[in-house]
Design a protein around this motif. Structure first.
Motif, mmCIF file in Angstrom:
data_model
loop_
_atom_site.group_PDB
_atom_site.id
_atom_site.type_symbol
_atom_site.label_atom_id
_atom_site.label_comp_id
_atom_site.label_asym_id
_atom_site.label_seq_id
_atom_site.Cartn_x
_atom_site.Cartn_y
_atom_site.Cartn_z
ATOM 1 N N ARG A 115 0.842 -1.193 0.000
ATOM 2 C CA ARG A 115 0.000 0.000 0.000
ATOM 3 C C ARG A 115 0.875 1.240 0.000
ATOM 4 O O ARG A 115 1.773 1.380 0.830
ATOM 5 N N PHE A 116 0.605 2.145 -0.923
ATOM 6 C CA PHE A 116 1.388 3.366 -1.047
ATOM 7 C C PHE A 116 1.274 4.186 0.236
ATOM 8 O O PHE A 116 0.189 4.423 0.758
ATOM 9 N N SER A 117 2.417 4.647 0.739
ATOM 10 C CA SER A 117 2.431 5.538 1.895
ATOM 11 C C SER A 117 3.797 6.202 1.977
ATOM 12 O O SER A 117 4.777 5.712 1.401
ATOM 13 N N LEU A 118 3.886 7.323 2.694
ATOM 14 C CA LEU A 118 5.182 7.952 2.926
ATOM 15 C C LEU A 118 6.107 6.993 3.651
ATOM 16 O O LEU A 118 7.307 6.920 3.381
ATOM 17 N N GLU A 119 5.552 6.230 4.580
ATOM 18 C CA GLU A 119 6.360 5.301 5.357
ATOM 19 C C GLU A 119 6.940 4.202 4.469
ATOM 20 O O GLU A 119 8.102 3.792 4.643
ATOM 21 N N LEU A 120 6.148 3.733 3.500
ATOM 22 C CA LEU A 120 6.661 2.719 2.577
ATOM 23 C C LEU A 120 7.749 3.306 1.690
ATOM 24 O O LEU A 120 8.747 2.636 1.382
ATOM 25 N N GLN A 121 7.582 4.546 1.277
ATOM 26 C CA GLN A 121 8.620 5.185 0.475
ATOM 27 C C GLN A 121 9.942 5.222 1.240
ATOM 28 O O GLN A 121 11.012 4.956 0.684
ATOM 29 N N VAL A 122 9.868 5.552 2.523
ATOM 30 C CA VAL A 122 11.079 5.583 3.352
ATOM 31 C C VAL A 122 11.692 4.194 3.437
ATOM 32 O O VAL A 122 12.917 4.026 3.300
ATOM 33 N N GLU A 123 10.868 3.195 3.644
ATOM 34 C CA GLU A 123 11.362 1.814 3.727
ATOM 35 C C GLU A 123 12.063 1.399 2.432
ATOM 36 O O GLU A 123 13.150 0.801 2.459
ATOM 37 N N VAL A 124 11.447 1.729 1.300
ATOM 38 C CA VAL A 124 12.024 1.349 0.008
ATOM 39 C C VAL A 124 13.331 2.102 -0.241
ATOM 40 O O VAL A 124 14.327 1.511 -0.685
ATOM 41 N N MET A 125 13.356 3.391 0.049
ATOM 42 C CA MET A 125 14.578 4.164 -0.159
ATOM 43 C C MET A 125 15.714 3.628 0.695
ATOM 44 O O MET A 125 16.851 3.481 0.228
#
Length: 276
Positions: free
Chosen positions: A73-83
Motif C-alpha cells: 500500500r502506497f504511503s510515505l512510510e513505505l517510500q522511506v522503507e524502500v529508499m
C-alpha cells in the motif's frame, strides 16, 4: 566523453525500483526525480555532477518505471522503507540526498530515521508538511483526488492530461513550447509504456501522515526555491527554514518548480560551494 552510466532495476521485497548509477567518485549524491519527472530529465545535471560524485538516481515506487509489488500500500512510510532498502543494497552511506516537493517529505523522514545513510539534504519546492497538505488540497478539484478509489480512477483516466497541464504551469510563465516539450515527451512516453503515476495515492497518504519532527533532523540542509513557480501558491520555504536546525535557503529568480533542472549550471555551482 559522456560519463559511464548504467540503468537497472533493484528488486526489493515491496517494490521494483528503476535506478541509474553514474560516476565512480568516493562521495555519493542521490537524486530522486519529482514525479512525473524521470531519470531522463536529470541527464544534464547527472553529467555535470558525476565528475566529482557517484550519482545514484532512482524513481520513487509508484512513479515512472518503478512499481510497488502486489499487496504493497502506497504511503510515505513505505517510500522511506524502500529508499532505505535501495541505499543499503547499493552500499550507500553518508550520502547527499536531493528530493523535491512531496517526495522531500519522505526524504526528511529517511534522514531522521536513518542518519547513517544521509549526511546532507537538498530539498526543492517544499515547505512544512502542514503547508504541503493544505497546498495539495488546494490543487484538488472538489476533493476528488483525495477520495480513495475515486481519486485513483480519476488519475488513471486523466494522467496524460494532468502531465500536460502540470508542465504548462510548473515551468515559468512564457517558457518556450520547445522547452515544455522537452519535459513532457519523456513523461508521455513512459505513461504510454505503462509507467506508474500514483498521484492520488500520494495525496491520500500525505493526509494520513503525522507531522515530522523537524528538530530531530540534524543534517545540514540546502533549501532551493524557484520564485517563478506558479504551482505553489500559499506555500513558502520560510516555515521549513525556521523549523530545521541547520538549513540554508537559496531562492532562484526566473526558476519554476524544477530549479535543479531549469538552471543546472547554477545549481551545480551552488551545490559545490555549499558542500565545500
Amino acid at each position: 566523453m559522456p560519463t559511464e552510466e548504467r540503468s537497472f532495476f533493484v528488486e526489493l521485497p515491496r517494490a521494483r525500483v528503476h535506478t541509474r548509477v553514474t560516476g565512480q567518485a568516493g562521495r555519493t549524491l542521490v537524486i530522486v526525480p519529482d514525479p512525473p519527472n524521470l531519470i531522463e530529465h536529470h541527464r544534464e545535471v547527472i553529467e555535470r555532477l558525476a565528475r566529482d560524485f557517484r550519482v545514484i538516481c532512482f524513481e520513487l515506487p509508484g512513479f515512472g518505471r518503478s512499481a510497488l509489488r502486489d499487496g504493497a500500500r502506497f504511503s510515505l512510510e513505505l517510500q522511506v522503507e524502500v529508499m532505505a532498502g535501495l541505499l543499503e543494497r547499493l552500499a550507500v552511506r553518508h550520502a547527499i540526498l536531493e528530493m523535491s516537493c512531496l517526495g522531500a517529505l519522505a526524504g526528511m523522514r529517511l534522514a531522521r530515521q536513518r542518519p547513517e545513510l544521509v549526511e546532507r539534504l537538498v530539498l526543492a519546492q517544499v515547505s512544512t508538511q502542514s503547508q504541503m497538505q493544505t497546498w495539495a488540497k488546494g490543487t484538488d478539484v472538489c476533493g476528488l483526488i483525495h477520495t480513495p478509489r475515486v481519486g485513483q480512477a480519476l488519475v488513471s483516466l486523466g494522467k496524460r492530461f494532468i502531465a500536460r497541464h502540470w508542465y504548462k504551469v510548473a515551468l515559468p510563465e512564457g517558457t518556450e513550447a520547445r522547452i515544455r516539450k522537452r519535459y513532457l515527451q519523456p513523461t508521455l512516453q513512459s505513461l504510454r509504456e505503462g509507467g506508474s503515476f500514483e498521484l492520488a495515492s500520494a495525496y491520500q497518504s500525505l493526509q494520513r501522515s503525522a507531522e515530522l519532527e523537524y528538530g530531530a533532523i540534524r543534517q545540514p540542509t540546502l533549501l532551493l526555491w524557484g520564485r517563478a513557480d506558479r504551482t505553489h501558491e500559499g506555500t513558502s520555504p520560510s516555515a521549513l527554514l525556521h523549523a530545521l536546525p541547520d538549513a540554508k535557503l537559496v531562492e532562484l529568480d526566473g526558476c519554476g518548480h524544477f530549479p535543479t533542472l531549469e538552471e543546472a549550471g547554477k545549481y551545480e555551482e551552488r551545490l559545490r560551494a555549499w558542500v565545500r
